[in-house]
Design an enzyme around this catalytic site. Structure first.
Site: not given
Ligand code: GCU
Length: 725
Positions: A361, A422
């Site tokens: 990311e 999300y």
């Molecule tokens: C992202 C990220 C993770 C994080 C996850 C989340 O994709 O790569 O490190 O913990 O999302 O929001 O749980």
């Protein structure tokens, strides 16, 4: 003489500020404060000091110090003389002590996890524990010995190449050494004597009728060993296997379709931080085997050698990566290259490792600019140079438009998607991959992360996105598992995450400092219902699991009893009476009238599982996570006018109103000026526009992560002046 490895884990004085305590390794100073939320955990520099006696040595012997993990940066002093330093918290490093050793010595290692702009990780959703959190050893070797000075590497490198048609393998063994003495190399009972050139020896072996390393079914390991006349001897286990990643067929192991379906793992435990012992590693692998996963993404950094060894022994195929994550740092390029060089140098021999992950990311908080692209190209070249046998990949954030030039750099791509958690709806995960696969039929695509937070305390008969209930997480994964199973061309899919883990910046879902997307809790004590869904799908052992065991009090006349099983038929008993037999595929749903206390038992394939529930009049408030409303965060409840727009409206709704839409577009343009990715992405990508349209403005701002609270309140006040049509 054979090399001696002497553990230095005992009897350290640990100095934090001026206080000191007597400790043994492995150790982290954030085992507690790194896990209780609020980003006030200690980040700074601490000292580890230990007496060190000169070890028994023969003439000409050499002595090396080996540090298996010092997070995040370390400096090594012997008798107050600085001998070396190391930048990167996840790889081993060594330094020769020979010329500096007295009879009695003081060894001091300063370790630092302060924030900075050169050593990754600096911005990510996990706690950056500090400490000497893996073993520290002394290695005593004869004058002529296998190399210990290059990148913490083992000094032996084994490259097996399988010919599936002939069921044979060609195994190239390389060794590096001091001196010019002959090397005896042994593989599969055959020995060969090789003369090194400039300290590098190379021997090639043919294995006919090779015993393949065949994943979980048969992870057969050979051993390559090498010895010198001086007596120094090293060995490495290896596996003969063929990995293929095909855009249409997905992942193939030894020529047969083998979709990688598994989970991710962070290296920390409740209460222990990242200072894990072999028992912690074993327990984690035991849980992976019970789940039935055939792959692990060992995120977001190099894990302990012991754990890659366990993956080799258990046939688990691994995505290994460096912590080049979230935010690109123009001063961090050198560190990404050194962390990748050490990852490959130290982990090359593990048959379980299939891909090297370049970044995670990385465009979440950075524009796709020349510097970021160049950094990835250099990593790609480094990986290609150091390992011609494994492809590279990278995990991309959902907002990155699929036309981005960065996607041309790694050998295969993957995306992290969180639709249905999300933002957006579950079906958008299906849409995203189908759009991608249609648009790029020749590009392999993987599903590097997906998940939903669940606190086992929270239960609901009407689960919904964002409620942090165990019930919703199970529902979410029912959709995801089915979606993934319908797309075998997804070369890999990794649930984020197998375990809850420490994320210092989080304070949500009723817990401080934890990301609760785990299928299992942080202390490994509770397997959430969703764990059993995947177990039913991946572990062939007959099993049956009644969901909702923690949802004891039910304020309804008829309640859903959901059962996961890999049997075709499940019999449900209520208070000892057969209630219903049902045939289904994996998920069995029963509607059960309840009136008092009830024992609910599911039987299938000789297995059974039981829960107890009871009818109550009022819903139990303890089952409900009361979320601080985003809306309330940004202004007081009584000021909020639901008749007017706010940051809690979706982009689509805001854009439906010319005035509100103009404000949002201006904000996006401004955002594009600073980051140039999100707005750019949205502008010319209909799929993304549709998806972003469903995002609320506040969740987009939070994802972008670079707008302050005051600006959001200001934006909200402006939007609140615009009445909804
Ligand atoms: C992202 C990220 C993770 C994080 C996850 C989340 O994709 O790569 O490190 O913990 O999302 O929001 O749980």
């Amino acid at each position: 003489m054979m090399r001696k490895i002497i553990s230095l884990n005992q009897n350290w004085k640990f100095y934090q500020n001026d206080q000191y305590s007597q400790i043994d390794l492995p150790h982290t100073w954030n085992a507690v404060d790194g896990q209780d939320g609020g980003n006030d955990y200690f980040r700074g520099s601490c000292r580890y000091v230990r007496e060190l006696e000169r070890p028994d040595m023969e003439a000409g012997n050499r002595v090396f110090l080996e540090v298996k993990g010092a997070a995040m940066s370390a400096q090594v002093y012997l008798n107050d003389k600085k001998l070396t330093e190391h930048q990167g918290g996840y790889s081993a490093f060594r330094v020769e002590l020979t010329g500096y050793l007295q009879e009695k010595n003081e060894l001091c290692i300063t370790v630092d996890n302060s924030d900075n702009d050169t050593v990754y990780p600096q911005k990510a959703d996990f706690t950056f524990y500090g400490g000497l959190y893996r073993d520290v050893n002394l290695i005593v070797v004869p004058k002529e010995h296998f190399d210990l000075s290059y990148c913490g590497a083992p000094g032996i490198r084994v490259t097996p190449v399988v010919n599936l048609a002939e069921k044979s393998a060609v195994v190239t063994v390389e060794t590096w050494q001091t001196g010019t003495g002959e090397v005896t190399v042994t593989v599969d009972g055959k020995s060969r004597s090789v003369t090194p050139e400039n300290g590098h020896a190379r021997a090639v072996f043919e294995i006919a009728d090779v015993h393949l390393w065949d994943g979980i079914k048969d992870p057969y390991l050979y051993t390559a060993s090498a010895s010198l006349a001086s007596g120094d001897e090293i060995s490495a286990r290896f596996g003969c296997r063929a990995y293929t990643i095909d855009a249409q067929k997905g992942f193939l192991l030894n020529g047969r379709s083998y979709p990688l379906r598994g989970v991710s793992r962070h290296q920390d435990w409740k209460g222990a931080g990242n200072a894990l012992t072999m028992e912690h590693h074993r327990k984690d692998m035991e849980i992976v085997r019970e789940l039935g996963a055939n792959t692990l993404r060992l995120a977001h950094y190099q894990h302990a050698q012991e754990f890659y060894d366990l993956c080799d022994e258990n046939g688990i195929i691994v995505w290994a990566e460096i912590p080049y994550i979230t935010m690109h740092m123009k001063n961090g390029r050198e560190n990404t290259l050194s962390q990748m060089e050490e990852l490959i140098a130290q982990c090359y021999n593990h048959p379980s490792i299939a891909v090297w992950g370049l970044s995670n990311e990385i465009t979440a908080a950075s524009a796709v600019n020349e510097d970021l692209l160049e950094n990835h190209k250099l990593l790609q070249e480094l990986c290609r140079r150091m390992d011609a046998t494994r492809p590279t990949t990278m995990a991309n954030v959902f907002m990155l438009e699929t036309e981005s030039p960065i996607l041309d750099i790694p050998d295969v791509n993957s995306y992290n998607l969180y639709f249905g958690w999300y933002l957006g709806e579950l079906e958008q995960n299906d849409e995203f991959f189908d759009d991608y696969h249609r648009k790029y039929p020749d590009r392999p695509i993987g599903f590097s992360e997906y998940g939903a937070d669940a606190n086992p305390q929270y239960q609901s008969s009407q689960p919904e996105k964002g409620d942090y209930t165990e019930s919703y997480q199970a529902l979410y994964h029912e959709h995801m598992l089915e979606m993934i199973e319908k797309r075998p061309w997804l070369w890999a899919a990794h649930v984020w995450n197998l375990f809850d883990f420490a994320a210092d910046g989080r304070d949500e879902g009723g817990k401080h400092g934890e990301n609760q997307k785990g299928l299992v809790t942080f202390d490994r004590k509770t397997k959430k219902d969703a764990f059993y869904l995947y177990k039913a799908a991946w572990n062939p052992e007959p099993m049956v699991h009644v969901c909702g065991g923690r949802y004891v009090e039910r304020a309804e006349e008829v309640t859903e009893i959901k059962v996961y099983s890999n049997a075709e038929e499940v019999s449900l008993y209520v208070d000892g009476e057969l209630f219903e037999k049902q045939k289904a595929h994996r998920v069995f749903r029963f509607s059960v009238p309840i009136s008092g206390e009830h024992t609910i038992e599911a039987k299938a394939a000789g297995q059974s599982d039981t829960i107890k529930i009871r009818r109550v009049e009022q819903p139990n408030p303890a089952y409900v996570f009361v979320k601080k409303q985003d809306v309330v965060n940004w202004f007081d409840q009584d000021e909020f006018d639901p008749e007017c727009y706010s940051v809690s409206d979706t982009l689509a709704d805001l854009r439906a109103n010319p005035e509100a839409g103009a404000i949002v577009n201006r904000m996006m343009e401004k955002g594009a000026a600073s980051r140039g990715d999100v707005a750019e992405a949205v502008k010319d990508n209909p799929g993304l526009q549709r998806m972003m349209g469903r995002m609320t403005l506040i969740s987009l701002l939070k994802q972008a992560g670079d707008i302050d609270e005051e600006s959001i309140k200001q934006l909200n006040r402006v939007l609140q002046k615009i009445r909804k049509n």
